[in-house]
Design an enzyme around this catalytic site. Structure first.
Site, PDB file in Angstrom:
ATOM      1  N   ARG A   1       0.835  -1.212   0.000  1.00 44.95           N
ATOM      2  CA  ARG A   1       0.000   0.000   0.000  1.00 44.95           C
ATOM      3  C   ARG A   1       0.867   1.258   0.000  1.00 44.95           C
ATOM      4  O   ARG A   1       0.983   1.942  -1.012  1.00 44.95           O
ATOM      5  CB  ARG A   1      -0.943  -0.023   1.219  1.00 44.95           C
ATOM      6  N   ASP A   2       1.518   1.537   1.102  1.00 44.94           N
ATOM      7  CA  ASP A   2       2.292   2.770   1.228  1.00 44.94           C
ATOM      8  C   ASP A   2       3.478   2.782   0.276  1.00 44.94           C
ATOM      9  O   ASP A   2       3.883   3.827  -0.227  1.00 44.94           O
ATOM     10  CB  ASP A   2       2.761   2.918   2.680  1.00 44.94           C
TER      11      ASP A   2
ATOM     12  N   CYS B   1       5.129   9.618   1.041  1.00 42.62           N
ATOM     13  CA  CYS B   1       3.824  10.256   0.887  1.00 42.62           C
ATOM     14  C   CYS B   1       3.805  11.174  -0.327  1.00 42.62           C
ATOM     15  O   CYS B   1       4.680  12.039  -0.467  1.00 42.62           O
ATOM     16  CB  CYS B   1       3.484  11.057   2.149  1.00 42.62           C
TER      17      CYS B   1
ATOM     18  N   HIS C   1       9.782   6.925   8.110  1.00 39.93           N
ATOM     19  CA  HIS C   1      10.370   7.135   6.793  1.00 39.93           C
ATOM     20  C   HIS C   1      11.831   7.503   6.994  1.00 39.93           C
ATOM     21  O   HIS C   1      12.217   7.986   8.053  1.00 39.93           O
ATOM     22  CB  HIS C   1       9.632   8.245   6.047  1.00 39.93           C
TER      23      HIS C   1
ATOM     24  N   HIS D   1       5.925   3.966  12.692  1.00 45.04           N
ATOM     25  CA  HIS D   1       6.067   3.902  11.240  1.00 45.04           C
ATOM     26  C   HIS D   1       7.006   5.037  10.829  1.00 45.04           C
ATOM     27  O   HIS D   1       6.636   6.201  10.904  1.00 45.04           O
ATOM     28  CB  HIS D   1       4.687   4.067  10.599  1.00 45.04           C
TER      29      HIS D   1
END
Length: 317
Positions: A20-21, A245, A214, A212
């Protein structure tokens, strides 16, 4: 034999968000069969929790247009826990019909990013969440909350700790017992992680906190290490470091799953994964995407991987 670090948990659970991400921002549509192949390789590596897709408008995120088909391929796997991101009631209805185990409801801790990310105010988002929570009652589908920009906003800068705590309380009041702190912008630091984890442990002690990260500024693994120091056992990552994102300037990928699993193993924290197979899955992801991915362990291999002396030239002079 790797020892244990005092205060660290014995085990940690990794949720794979690459399907997904990781894939959501890819400009070229990844065929459904290749998505399924990648997820199967991650299952073969020992991963059991997946943020497998999102039920969003295909106009907004074309990559996720095959959500139903991807879930159908794994819905009958009793050993796989499948979650999907849902932004609104329409997405929730589709996710329930598709047979997900849990729906992830997400809002940003900053107003400006929420407007960019979902084109709603934070208040409007939570009004919708209340309706989704009511719809989910009796379906057997759990609700999870995600707090985006939990460590900083690309438009507002610092995000107040109170905003993060208040949002966690609002999720708890909707019946959620699992909340992810999302480093959407790569602005987390180890000190911020410790501050927020400690604040939530006091404010919402009955809730499981997931982290989570990055790797936008190169400290994603350091932040995960800080999470371990606070006893956090739930983490989200993306195979090969895929992702970022689409509504954050200069965003780069998530912390790579294989890098995170390696760090945990070398810290004496077990994840139930096979590092060699995670590396194979990362290499598969790289072939599917068609470019080099930022994961490090997939290139260097584990610490004790050796080479023959003949494979390296000898210094001369």
């Amino acid at each position: 034999m790797v020892g244990r670090i005092a205060g660290f948990p014995d085990n940690a659970v990794i949720t794979e968000v690459g399907p997904r991400d990781g894939l959501q921002s890819e400009p070229a549509f990844v065929p459904t069969a290749q998505k399924i192949q990648l997820i199967q390789s991650l299952l073969d590596a020992g991963l059991r929790r997946f943020e497998i897709t999102s039920f969003v408008s295909p106009r907004a995120v074309p990559q996720m247009q095959d959500a139903v088909e991807v879930i159908a391929a794994f819905r009958d796997r009793s050993d796989a826990h499948l979650t999907a991101l849902v932004p609104n009631m329409r997405g929730a209805e589709a996710a329930i019909e598709a047979g997900v185990d849990a729906m992830v409801l997400f809002a940003s801790a900053s107003e400006s990013h929420n407007l960019k990310n979902v084109n709603r105010t934070r208040s409007e988002s939570f009004q919708g969440f209340a309706q989704i929570a009511k719809r989910a009652e009796g379906t057997g589908v759990a609700l999870q909350g995600a707090i985006a920009t939990a460590f900083g906003c690309p438009f507002e800068g610092e995000v107040a700790l109170k905003a993060v705590v208040d949002q966690a309380k609002a999720y708890r009041d909707l019946g959620m017992d699992y909340i992810t702190l999302g480093d959407t912008t790569g602005m987390a630091t180890p000190m911020l992680v410790i501050q927020r984890v400690q604040a939530l442990a006091e404010a919402v002690p009955t809730v499981d906190i997931a982290l989570h990260f990055h790797n936008t500024r190169g400290v994603g693994l350091a932040c995960a290490y800080a999470g371990l120091s606070q006893g956090i056992t739930h983490y989200e990552s993306s195979i090969g470091g895929l992702g970022g994102c689409p509504f954050v300037p200069r965003a780069t990928g998530n912390v790579a799953t294989e890098d995170l699993a390696y760090l945990f193993a070398e810290s004496g924290v077990q994840t139930g994964t096979d590092l060699g197979r995670l590396i194979e899955a990362a290499q598969l992801a790289e072939r599917i995407i068609g470019r080099e991915l930022p994961g490090q362990i997939m290139k260097a291999g584990p610490r004790l991987q050796t080479a023959s002396m003949d494979s390296v030239r000898t210094a001369n002079g």
